[in-house]
Design a protein around this motif. Structure first.
Motif, PDB file in Angstrom:
ATOM      1  N   ASP A   1       0.851  -1.188   0.000  1.00 52.24           N
ATOM      2  CA  ASP A   1       0.000   0.000   0.000  1.00 52.24           C
ATOM      3  C   ASP A   1       0.884   1.235   0.000  1.00 52.24           C
ATOM      4  OD1 ASP A   1      -2.175   1.713   0.174  1.00 52.24           O
ATOM      5  OD2 ASP A   1      -2.341   1.538   2.353  1.00 52.24           O
ATOM      6  N   LYS A   2       0.791   2.013  -1.093  1.00 49.37           N
ATOM      7  CA  LYS A   2       1.557   3.256  -1.234  1.00 49.37           C
ATOM      8  C   LYS A   2       3.050   3.029  -1.038  1.00 49.37           C
ATOM      9  CE  LYS A   2      -2.363   6.057   0.278  1.00 49.37           C
ATOM     10  NZ  LYS A   2      -2.890   7.017   1.290  1.00 49.37           N
ATOM     11  N   GLY A   3       3.550   1.942  -1.622  1.00 48.36           N
ATOM     12  CA  GLY A   3       4.975   1.673  -1.581  1.00 48.36           C
ATOM     13  C   GLY A   3       5.476   1.007  -0.312  1.00 48.36           C
ATOM     14  N   LEU A   4       4.568   0.748   0.634  1.00 47.82           N
ATOM     15  CA  LEU A   4       4.942   0.103   1.898  1.00 47.82           C
ATOM     16  C   LEU A   4       4.374  -1.315   1.931  1.00 47.82           C
ATOM     17  CD1 LEU A   4       4.232   3.014   4.416  1.00 47.82           C
ATOM     18  CD2 LEU A   4       6.405   2.434   3.300  1.00 47.82           C
ATOM     19  N   PHE A   5       5.112  -2.207   2.586  1.00 51.05           N
ATOM     20  CA  PHE A   5       4.688  -3.603   2.684  1.00 51.05           C
ATOM     21  C   PHE A   5       4.193  -3.906   4.094  1.00 51.05           C
ATOM     22  CE2 PHE A   5       7.471  -3.521  -0.959  1.00 51.05           C
ATOM     23  CZ  PHE A   5       6.836  -4.367  -1.861  1.00 51.05           C
ATOM     24  N   PHE A   6       3.070  -4.626   4.163  1.00 48.62           N
ATOM     25  CA  PHE A   6       2.450  -5.025   5.422  1.00 48.62           C
ATOM     26  C   PHE A   6       2.178  -6.529   5.372  1.00 48.62           C
ATOM     27  CE2 PHE A   6       1.274  -0.726   4.396  1.00 48.62           C
ATOM     28  CZ  PHE A   6       1.311  -0.024   5.588  1.00 48.62           C
ATOM     29  N   LEU A   7       1.979  -7.143   6.543  1.00 45.70           N
ATOM     30  CA  LEU A   7       1.580  -8.550   6.566  1.00 45.70           C
ATOM     31  C   LEU A   7       0.209  -8.694   5.916  1.00 45.70           C
ATOM     32  CD1 LEU A   7       2.618  -9.797  10.125  1.00 45.70           C
ATOM     33  CD2 LEU A   7       3.783 -10.208   7.950  1.00 45.70           C
ATOM     34  N   GLY A   8       0.052  -9.740   5.099  1.00 48.17           N
ATOM     35  CA  GLY A   8      -1.211  -9.996   4.425  1.00 48.17           C
ATOM     36  C   GLY A   8      -2.080 -10.967   5.198  1.00 48.17           C
ATOM     37  N   GLU A   9      -3.253 -11.254   4.623  1.00 46.86           N
ATOM     38  CA  GLU A   9      -4.219 -12.115   5.308  1.00 46.86           C
ATOM     39  C   GLU A   9      -3.677 -13.523   5.541  1.00 46.86           C
ATOM     40  OE1 GLU A   9      -7.907 -12.194   3.297  1.00 46.86           O
ATOM     41  OE2 GLU A   9      -8.368 -10.071   3.638  1.00 46.86           O
ATOM     42  N   ALA A  10      -2.902 -14.047   4.598  1.00 46.54           N
ATOM     43  CA  ALA A  10      -2.378 -15.409   4.756  1.00 46.54           C
ATOM     44  C   ALA A  10      -1.434 -15.489   5.948  1.00 46.54           C
ATOM     45  CB  ALA A  10      -1.665 -15.858   3.476  1.00 46.54           C
ATOM     46  N   ALA A  11      -0.585 -14.481   6.112  1.00 44.44           N
ATOM     47  CA  ALA A  11       0.341 -14.466   7.249  1.00 44.44           C
ATOM     48  C   ALA A  11      -0.412 -14.299   8.555  1.00 44.44           C
ATOM     49  CB  ALA A  11       1.362 -13.343   7.072  1.00 44.44           C
ATOM     50  N   GLU A  12      -1.466 -13.468   8.539  1.00 46.02           N
ATOM     51  CA  GLU A  12      -2.238 -13.264   9.759  1.00 46.02           C
ATOM     52  C   GLU A  12      -2.989 -14.523  10.156  1.00 46.02           C
ATOM     53  OE1 GLU A  12      -4.564  -9.903   8.697  1.00 46.02           O
ATOM     54  OE2 GLU A  12      -2.936  -8.463   9.052  1.00 46.02           O
ATOM     55  N   ARG A  13      -3.448 -15.296   9.152  1.00 46.75           N
ATOM     56  CA  ARG A  13      -4.104 -16.575   9.467  1.00 46.75           C
ATOM     57  C   ARG A  13      -3.127 -17.531  10.130  1.00 46.75           C
ATOM     58  NH1 ARG A  13      -6.620 -15.911   4.373  1.00 46.75           N
ATOM     59  NH2 ARG A  13      -5.119 -17.334   3.412  1.00 46.75           N
ATOM     60  N   LEU A  14      -1.888 -17.550   9.631  1.00 45.69           N
ATOM     61  CA  LEU A  14      -0.872 -18.399  10.249  1.00 45.69           C
ATOM     62  C   LEU A  14      -0.621 -17.987  11.690  1.00 45.69           C
ATOM     63  CD1 LEU A  14       1.809 -18.774   7.423  1.00 45.69           C
ATOM     64  CD2 LEU A  14       0.322 -20.550   8.320  1.00 45.69           C
ATOM     65  N   SER A  15      -0.543 -16.684  11.913  1.00 51.50           N
ATOM     66  CA  SER A  15      -0.306 -16.170  13.265  1.00 51.50           C
ATOM     67  C   SER A  15      -1.455 -16.533  14.189  1.00 51.50           C
ATOM     68  CB  SER A  15      -0.128 -14.645  13.211  1.00 51.50           C
ATOM     69  OG  SER A  15       0.004 -14.106  14.504  1.00 51.50           O
ATOM     70  N   SER A  16      -2.681 -16.362  13.690  1.00 56.45           N
ATOM     71  CA  SER A  16      -3.852 -16.683  14.499  1.00 56.45           C
ATOM     72  C   SER A  16      -3.898 -18.167  14.832  1.00 56.45           C
ATOM     73  CB  SER A  16      -5.120 -16.271  13.746  1.00 56.45           C
ATOM     74  OG  SER A  16      -6.268 -16.663  14.451  1.00 56.45           O
ATOM     75  N   SER A  17      -3.586 -19.011  13.827  1.00 62.86           N
ATOM     76  CA  SER A  17      -3.594 -20.458  14.045  1.00 62.86           C
ATOM     77  C   SER A  17      -2.541 -20.856  15.067  1.00 62.86           C
ATOM     78  CB  SER A  17      -3.336 -21.174  12.720  1.00 62.86           C
ATOM     79  OG  SER A  17      -3.268 -22.568  12.914  1.00 62.86           O
ATOM     80  N   GLY A  18      -1.364 -20.229  14.985  1.00 63.56           N
ATOM     81  CA  GLY A  18      -0.308 -20.542  15.938  1.00 63.56           C
ATOM     82  C   GLY A  18      -0.687 -20.150  17.353  1.00 63.56           C
ATOM     83  N   ALA A  19      -1.331 -18.976  17.491  1.00 63.00           N
ATOM     84  CA  ALA A  19      -1.755 -18.532  18.816  1.00 63.00           C
ATOM     85  C   ALA A  19      -2.815 -19.464  19.378  1.00 63.00           C
ATOM     86  CB  ALA A  19      -2.293 -17.104  18.737  1.00 63.00           C
ATOM     87  N   GLN A  20      -3.723 -19.921  18.513  1.00 61.06           N
ATOM     88  CA  GLN A  20      -4.771 -20.841  18.946  1.00 61.06           C
ATOM     89  C   GLN A  20      -4.175 -22.161  19.415  1.00 61.06           C
ATOM     90  OE1 GLN A  20      -7.615 -22.905  16.140  1.00 61.06           O
ATOM     91  NE2 GLN A  20      -9.046 -21.491  17.104  1.00 61.06           N
ATOM     92  N   GLN A  21      -3.208 -22.674  18.677  1.00 61.38           N
ATOM     93  CA  GLN A  21      -2.562 -23.919  19.065  1.00 61.38           C
ATOM     94  C   GLN A  21      -1.846 -23.769  20.402  1.00 61.38           C
ATOM     95  OE1 GLN A  21      -0.038 -25.168  15.853  1.00 61.38           O
ATOM     96  NE2 GLN A  21      -1.741 -25.618  14.475  1.00 61.38           N
ATOM     97  N   LYS A  22      -1.245 -22.589  20.604  1.00 58.78           N
ATOM     98  CA  LYS A  22      -0.546 -22.351  21.875  1.00 58.78           C
ATOM     99  C   LYS A  22      -1.541 -22.356  23.031  1.00 58.78           C
ATOM    100  CE  LYS A  22       2.661 -19.222  24.194  1.00 58.78           C
ATOM    101  NZ  LYS A  22       3.480 -17.984  24.073  1.00 58.78           N
ATOM    102  N   ARG A  23      -2.717 -21.710  22.824  1.00 60.74           N
ATOM    103  CA  ARG A  23      -3.719 -21.683  23.887  1.00 60.74           C
ATOM    104  C   ARG A  23      -4.234 -23.095  24.172  1.00 60.74           C
ATOM    105  NH1 ARG A  23      -5.412 -16.987  21.051  1.00 60.74           N
ATOM    106  NH2 ARG A  23      -7.175 -18.094  20.099  1.00 60.74           N
ATOM    107  N   ARG A  24      -4.467 -23.870  23.109  1.00 58.73           N
ATOM    108  CA  ARG A  24      -4.916 -25.255  23.314  1.00 58.73           C
ATOM    109  C   ARG A  24      -3.876 -26.052  24.085  1.00 58.73           C
ATOM    110  NH1 ARG A  24      -9.330 -27.086  20.532  1.00 58.73           N
ATOM    111  NH2 ARG A  24     -10.201 -25.691  18.951  1.00 58.73           N
ATOM    112  N   SER A  25      -2.609 -25.834  23.760  1.00 55.91           N
ATOM    113  CA  SER A  25      -1.539 -26.539  24.450  1.00 55.91           C
ATOM    114  C   SER A  25      -1.507 -26.161  25.930  1.00 55.91           C
ATOM    115  CB  SER A  25      -0.196 -26.221  23.783  1.00 55.91           C
ATOM    116  OG  SER A  25       0.866 -26.854  24.457  1.00 55.91           O
ATOM    117  N   THR A  26      -1.750 -24.869  26.217  1.00 54.06           N
ATOM    118  CA  THR A  26      -1.772 -24.410  27.607  1.00 54.06           C
ATOM    119  C   THR A  26      -2.884 -25.103  28.380  1.00 54.06           C
ATOM    120  OG1 THR A  26      -0.867 -22.246  27.007  1.00 54.06           O
ATOM    121  CG2 THR A  26      -2.063 -22.390  29.101  1.00 54.06           C
ATOM    122  N   ILE A  27      -4.077 -25.152  27.788  1.00 58.07           N
ATOM    123  CA  ILE A  27      -5.201 -25.815  28.437  1.00 58.07           C
ATOM    124  C   ILE A  27      -4.920 -27.299  28.638  1.00 58.07           C
ATOM    125  CG2 ILE A  27      -7.545 -26.642  27.983  1.00 58.07           C
ATOM    126  CD1 ILE A  27      -7.576 -23.969  29.193  1.00 58.07           C
ATOM    127  N   ALA A  28      -4.388 -27.960  27.607  1.00 59.92           N
ATOM    128  CA  ALA A  28      -4.113 -29.396  27.704  1.00 59.92           C
ATOM    129  C   ALA A  28      -3.109 -29.679  28.815  1.00 59.92           C
ATOM    130  CB  ALA A  28      -3.587 -29.921  26.366  1.00 59.92           C
TER     131      ALA A  28
END
Length: 244
Positions: A53-80
């Protein structure tokens, strides 16, 4: 492999810039030649891992999905891990469940061969009226939500001890204190007694539960008190996992 490593370095660099970064800066930070950085950045944008966007690079939706999935797995691991500790300390199977989108969802169960969990011989979602987990979750809902659930999943006797009609169940739920433990004896599975304690964080109804063979029913009150004590001690750290 080299291209993958360079792409990962670019992703990590972009992630450090909340407000975006230009290609030249990213190339400098990752030690890549500018043409190489441009090529990889264009590929990552095309695949959705970055956006430009306007010459700048940001994380896209695919990277954010990976981040969200990783955080979810970490929370599940904590509960387990937490459930496994309580399982070993109490010597009983431990369950964690939530009420989401109109259904009972058993998120995690921790048991051992010597102390096995109750077999889900009748769908937990359809038999919330019969087991301690479901009764505990329903007790945390308002009257309209309870009736809506029972309209979709009618009360039915699945053992000789199961509550027989919705009116009796609703009266029982009304008498249950909001933060009071719920116990049931052989209502879901013959030969098994269960207890569930409520956990409410925000608008999410959740519960921790335990089960025992019916011939060990005298252990249920003390084990339930121990579980309540442990949950109370760790409620702050558990709260972040309620939403998984």
């Amino acid at each position: 492999m080299g291209s993958v490593q360079r792409a990962m370095r670019l992703l990590e660099s972009v992630a450090e810039h909340e407000h975006g970064a230009p290609a030249k800066q990213l190339a400098r930070e990752t030690g890549l030649a500018l043409p190489t950085a441009y090529h990889l950045l264009r590929t990552l944008v095309h695949e959705g891992y970055l956006r430009r966007d306007k010459g700048l690079f940001f994380l896209g939706e695919a990277a954010e999905r990976l981040s969200s999935s990783g955080a979810q797995q970490k929370r599940r691991s904590t509960i387990a891990g937490t459930l496994a500790q309580w399982r070993d300390a109490l010597g009983v199977p431990v369950y964690y469940a939530i009420y989401r989108d109109g259904d009972v969802q058993v998120v995690c169960v921790s048991d051992t061969p010597g102390n096995p969990a109750v077999e889900e011989w009748a769908d937990f979602r359809e038999t919330a009226h019969a087991h301690a987990i479901g009764q505990c979750l329903l007790s945390q809902l308002d009257e309209d939500a309870r009736r809506d659930h029972l309209d979709r999943y009618p009360v039915q006797a699945i053992t000789p001890y199961t509550v027989r009609d919705p009116h009796t169940l609703l009266r029982r739920l009304d008498r249950t204190g909001r933060m009071e433990a719920v116990c049931e004896r052989q209502e879901y599975a013959l030969g098994t007694v269960c207890a569930a304690i409520p956990i409410t964080v925000g608008t999410t109804a959740a519960t921790m539960a335990i089960s025992l063979p019916a011939h060990q029913a005298d252990r249920l009150p003390e084990a339930t008190r121990q579980l309540q004590s442990e949950v109370g001690r760790l409620l702050g750290s558990l709260a972040i996992s309620i939403s998984i």
